[in-house]
Enzyme design. Structure first.
Site: not given
Ligand code: GAR
Length: 209
Positions: A116, A118, A145, A154
Site C-alpha cells: 500500500n 500511504h 510511506s 497502515d
Molecule cells: C494517494 O496519495 C494515496 O497515498 C492515498 O490516496 C491517494 C490516491 O491518489 N491513499 C490513502 O490515503 C489511503 N489511506 P491517486 O488516486 O491520485 O493515486
C-alpha cells in the site's frame, strides 16, 4: 516480468505513473488488471492503456469478508494469486489509493505480496485522512510511506519513505499534491525493486526507512 494488479478508489495518478513506467521495456513489470470498489475516475487510465478493469462493490455483499472473497477472485482471474512463494510466481497487489480497509481473509490470502502507499510518514497519521490529520496536528513535516499490508490499518512493515516539509498556511489539497509528486516515483521505484528481487517482502519483517 512481475505481474501486478493495482487497486484504486480515486483519480489514479499513482496508477497512471505505474502505467507510464511500463511503457519502458526495461521496467520489469506488467500491469495485468486494475480493480476498484467504485466507479473510480482513475479507471480510465487503465482503459486508455488497454489494461482490463474490474469493479467489486462492497454494497453488493452482506459481509465485508464476502466482498474480500469476491475481490480476491477477480484478482486471481487476472493471474495474480498472492500469498507466499517467489514474487515472480505469486504476482503483486498494489493498493494505490484504495480507500477501503481490506478484510482479514483477503490480507491473509495475499500476504506478503500486498503493498500500500500511504500519504504520511508511518507510523504517524495512519487512516483515511492522513494529510488532514498531519495539518490538524500542526506537524512540521509529513510524507509518504510504501508498506506491506498486514491485518492492521497502515501498520505493516514499511519498505520506503520520503519526507515533505509542511509550508505555513498550506491547504490540504496543496500539501497532498506535493506529497503525490514524491509518492508517484517512489511507488514506481519500489515496485521495480520488488520485481528485481532487491526488496523481498515479508509480512513480519523489519521496517526499513
Ligand atoms: C494517494 O496519495 C494515496 O497515498 C492515498 O490516496 C491517494 C490516491 O491518489 N491513499 C490513502 O490515503 C489511503 N489511506 P491517486 O488516486 O491520485 O493515486
Amino acid at each position: 516480468m512481475l505481474d501486478v494488479v493495482v487497486l484504486i478508489s480515486g483519480s489514479g495518478s499513482n496508477l497512471r505513473a505505474l502505467l507510464d513506467a511500463t511503457r519502458d521495456p526495461a521496467y520489469p513489470v506488467r500491469i495485468v488488471g486494475v480493480g476498484s470498489d467504485t466507479d473510480a475516475p482513475g479507471l480510465r487510465h487503465a482503459q486508455e492503456a488497454g489494461v482490463p478493469v474490474f469493479v467489486v462493490r462492497p454494497r453488493d455483499f452482506d459481509r465485508r469478508e464476502a466482498w474480500g472473497e469476491a475481490l480476491a477472485a477477480a484478482i486471481r482471474a487476472h493471474g495474480v494469486s498472492g500469498g507466499p512463494g517467489p514474487v515472480d510466481r505469486t504476482g503483486l497487489v498494489v493498493s494505490a489509493g484504495l480507500m477501503r480497509i481490506l478484510p482479514a481473509g483477503f490480507v491473509a490470502a495475499f500476504s506478503p505480496h500486498l503493498i500500500n502507499t500511504h500519504p504520511a510518514l508511518l507510523p504517524s497519521f495512519p487512516g483515511a485522512r492522513a494529510v488532514r490529520d498531519a495539518l490538524a496536528a500542526g506537524a512540521r513535516e509529513t510524507g509518504v510511506s510504501v508498506h506491506v499490508i498486514d491485518e492492521g490499518v497502515d501498520t505493516g512493515p514499511v519498505l520506503r519513505r520520503a519526507r515533505v516539509e509542511i509550508r505555513p498556511g498550506e491547504s490540504e489539497p496543496e500539501l497532498h499534491e506535493r506529497i503525490k509528486q514524491l509518492e508517484r516515483p517512489l511507488l514506481v521505484d519500489t515496485v521495480r525493486r520488488i520485481a528485481e528481487g532487491e526488496l523481498v517482502l515479508d509480512a513480519t519483517g523489519p521496517s526499513v526507512s
